[in-house]
Motif scaffolding. Structure first.
Motif, PDB file in Angstrom:
ATOM      1  N   PRO A 224      -0.019  20.515 -13.464  1.00 28.25           N
ATOM      2  CA  PRO A 224      -0.300  20.156 -12.068  1.00 28.25           C
ATOM      3  C   PRO A 224      -1.706  20.604 -11.670  1.00 28.25           C
ATOM      4  O   PRO A 224      -2.161  21.657 -12.119  1.00 28.25           O
ATOM      5  N   ASP A 225      -2.377  19.796 -10.850  1.00 28.20           N
ATOM      6  CA  ASP A 225      -3.677  20.240 -10.308  1.00 28.20           C
ATOM      7  C   ASP A 225      -3.401  20.960  -8.990  1.00 28.20           C
ATOM      8  O   ASP A 225      -3.024  20.348  -7.988  1.00 28.20           O
ATOM      9  N   ILE A 226      -3.585  22.280  -9.019  1.00 28.10           N
ATOM     10  CA  ILE A 226      -3.176  23.125  -7.882  1.00 28.10           C
ATOM     11  C   ILE A 226      -4.018  22.821  -6.647  1.00 28.10           C
ATOM     12  O   ILE A 226      -3.500  22.613  -5.551  1.00 28.10           O
TER      13      ILE A 226
ATOM     14  N   MET B 185      -9.873  28.960  -5.551  1.00 30.37           N
ATOM     15  CA  MET B 185      -9.325  28.789  -6.904  1.00 30.37           C
ATOM     16  C   MET B 185     -10.433  29.062  -7.917  1.00 30.37           C
ATOM     17  O   MET B 185     -11.267  28.214  -8.191  1.00 30.37           O
TER      18      MET B 185
ATOM     19  N   GLY C  60     -13.213  25.557  -4.438  1.00 37.20           N
ATOM     20  CA  GLY C  60     -13.021  25.461  -5.883  1.00 37.20           C
ATOM     21  C   GLY C  60     -14.176  26.078  -6.628  1.00 37.20           C
ATOM     22  O   GLY C  60     -15.247  26.336  -6.069  1.00 37.20           O
ATOM     23  N   PHE C  61     -13.948  26.359  -7.891  1.00 39.99           N
ATOM     24  CA  PHE C  61     -15.011  26.769  -8.802  1.00 39.99           C
ATOM     25  C   PHE C  61     -15.110  25.681  -9.859  1.00 39.99           C
ATOM     26  O   PHE C  61     -14.086  25.111 -10.246  1.00 39.99           O
TER      27      PHE C  61
ATOM     28  N   ALA D  78      -9.472  30.353 -10.889  1.00 44.82           N
ATOM     29  CA  ALA D  78      -8.808  30.311 -12.203  1.00 44.82           C
ATOM     30  C   ALA D  78      -9.228  29.091 -13.001  1.00 44.82           C
ATOM     31  O   ALA D  78      -9.467  28.025 -12.446  1.00 44.82           O
TER      32      ALA D  78
HETATM   33  O1  C5P Z   1     -11.210  19.753 -12.572  1.00 46.54           O
HETATM   34  P1  C5P Z   1     -11.593  21.142 -12.840  1.00 46.54           P
HETATM   35  O2  C5P Z   1     -10.547  21.910 -13.587  1.00 46.54           O
HETATM   36  O3  C5P Z   1     -12.927  21.375 -13.462  1.00 46.54           O
HETATM   37  O4  C5P Z   1     -11.708  21.748 -11.363  1.00 46.54           O
HETATM   38  C1  C5P Z   1     -12.064  23.039 -11.144  1.00 46.54           C
HETATM   39  C2  C5P Z   1     -11.366  23.583  -9.929  1.00 46.54           C
HETATM   40  O5  C5P Z   1     -10.038  23.081  -9.795  1.00 46.54           O
HETATM   41  C3  C5P Z   1     -11.199  25.085 -10.054  1.00 46.54           C
HETATM   42  O6  C5P Z   1     -11.306  25.643  -8.762  1.00 46.54           O
HETATM   43  C4  C5P Z   1      -9.799  25.237 -10.620  1.00 46.54           C
HETATM   44  O7  C5P Z   1      -9.237  26.498 -10.323  1.00 46.54           O
HETATM   45  C5  C5P Z   1      -9.055  24.107  -9.947  1.00 46.54           C
HETATM   46  N1  C5P Z   1      -7.942  23.577 -10.734  1.00 46.54           N
HETATM   47  C6  C5P Z   1      -6.673  23.600 -10.225  1.00 46.54           C
HETATM   48  N2  C5P Z   1      -5.628  23.103 -10.962  1.00 46.54           N
HETATM   49  C7  C5P Z   1      -5.833  22.590 -12.179  1.00 46.54           C
HETATM   50  C8  C5P Z   1      -7.136  22.526 -12.704  1.00 46.54           C
HETATM   51  C9  C5P Z   1      -8.164  23.049 -11.961  1.00 46.54           C
HETATM   52  O8  C5P Z   1      -6.485  24.078  -9.113  1.00 46.54           O
HETATM   53  N3  C5P Z   1      -4.811  22.103 -12.869  1.00 46.54           N
END
Ligand code: C5P
Length: 400
Positions: free
Chosen positions: A305-307, A273, A322-323, A275
């Protein structure tokens, strides 16, 4: 350092109107620090001069098998042996037919026969010729023999007809060259990469978004493809064109990205991820443009949503990466996110620096692993960083 750097590339140019595009190919290869040796056929020389190609490639152009000077300086066997890649662009029906049938009656067809290097053929011809049984069969046979092709594009041809036959986009031909020249440590792996920002609508013309350009995620997807993986890129809105030779799914909102990534993650070995998913969205987007005086000064927000977190809850044997874009306490924040989202690695960069991150073409990252190991990838292009991240992930996690 790019993939072409230090490579010896023999470029065969045959007689078609697209021969002038060989100039751009030579320039791009030269810019990538490859050493380019052009072999121009007699009919190719009717369309473009040896002097032009010689000036651009900064190497003598070979046109005639029986030229005593060029044969003593750069003999056909020596060219064939030192090539890392033999690229024929544009390739006429004639050269394709000769290669298929084992005819070696000029410099180019002789070098092709004498080389052990991979051969990449980019055909360009009239659509009717391209559709002819002879060409179809020759291309199919050469593919079976391990020759690589970049299919011609469709469009208006110099002869006035419209259809497939136009030399493929130069960027696409070069990308296939990079794929062919790369090591393939990710062969057999299915990879999903997300990239770009998301855009959360407020009304039909306004949205909440962020500064992510998508460059890092696109570089991760391209690098995985070059390293042999089957890649799907899920991208939020960016100005970048779809990368060649991989599947791109375009989405706008976090909700759409969740749907696409979850669907594509089925059967994938790795999900990265990259994005910059929006954390909040306007709670009730209006279906009509909100008037200036109807806005008030408040927009009510709801979390998206947190993917990754959702994938992390049912991750099975899939690797989740993750990034993290941070401005403060990089290591602590990155490690905390890795733990909370159940990740196998997190790649962190400091976005408060103006020389890296966001719209920049460069980056510098630290990769954190759950066992406490940390790897530093020093300042490089995002393409270079992407290869470094994949090699690190492969060395530590994927080879298990
Ligand atoms: O919490 P934060 O957004 O900084 O976390 C970064 C990582 O979580 C990234 O890899 C980002 O793509 C992923 N992410 C996600 N869903 C979200 C927010 C962040 O998958 N709603």
């Amino acid at each position: 350092m790019g993939i072409f750097s230090g490579k010896e590339i023999v470029l065969g140019v045959t007689g078609g109107i697209a021969a002038y595009k060989a100039c751009e190919i030579v320039r791009e290869l030269h810019k990538g620090s490859a050493s380019v040796h052009v072999v121009l056929t007699a009919s190719g020389a009717q369309f473009i001069t040896p002097l032009t190609l010689q000036t651009l490639s900064k190497n003598p152009v070979v046109t005639d098998l029986f030229n005593l000077v060029s044969e003593s300086e750069i003999g056909h066997i020596s060219l064939a042996q030192r090539a890392n890649l033999l690229l024929i662009a544009p390739a006429t029906a004639n050269i394709i037919g000769k290669i298929r049938n084992g005819i070696a009656d000029d410099m180019l067809s002789t070098v092709v026969m004498a080389t052990a290097a991979p051969v990449l053929i980019a055909p360009a011809m009239n659509s009717q010729m391209y559709a002819s049984a002879a060409v179809r069969e020759n291309v199919a046979t050469l593919r079976e023999r391990g020759f690589h092709f970049v299919e011609p594009d469709e469009g208006e041809l110099a002869c006035g007809t419209v259809g497939p036959g136009r030399l493929a986009d130069v960027g696409k031909i070069l990308e296939m060259g990079r794929i062919i020249l790369s090591e393939k440590p990710l062969a057999g792996k299915r990879v999903v990469v997300s990239a770009g920002p998301t855009a959360e609508p407020m009304d039909p013309v306004r949205f909440l978004s962020n500064r992510a350009s998508g460059k890092m995620g696109f570089a991760m997807a391209r690098a995985a493809r070059r390293l042999g993986a089957e890649v799907t890129l899920v991208s939020g809105p960016t100005a970048l064109p779809d990368p060649h030779f991989l599947a791109t799914v375009r989405v706008r909102t976090a909700e759409e990205m969740l749907g696409a990534v979850t669907r594509e993650a089925e059967g994938a070995d790795v999900v990265v991820m990259c994005a910059a998913v929006a954390d909040f969205r306007p709670k009730k987007p209006s279906s009509r443009k909100i008037k200036k005086d109807g806005f008030g000064l408040k927009v009510e927000l709801a979390p998206t949503p947190d993917i990754l977190e959702s994938l992390g809850r049912k991750k099975g044997s899939r690797l989740l990466v993750g990034f993290a874009a941070e401005t403060d306490d990089l290591a602590q924040n990155a490690r905390e996110k890795m733990r909370r989202k159940n990740l196998d690695a997190i790649v962190a960069n400091d976005v408060s620096r103006i020389d890296i991150g966001f719209e920049s073409d460069n980056n510098e990252v630290r990769i954190f692993f759950p066992d406490g190991e940390v790897m530093d990838l020093p300042l490089a292009t995002k393409d270079g960083i992407a290869v470094g991240v994949w090699l690190a992930l492969n060395g530590k996690l994927l080879r298990r």
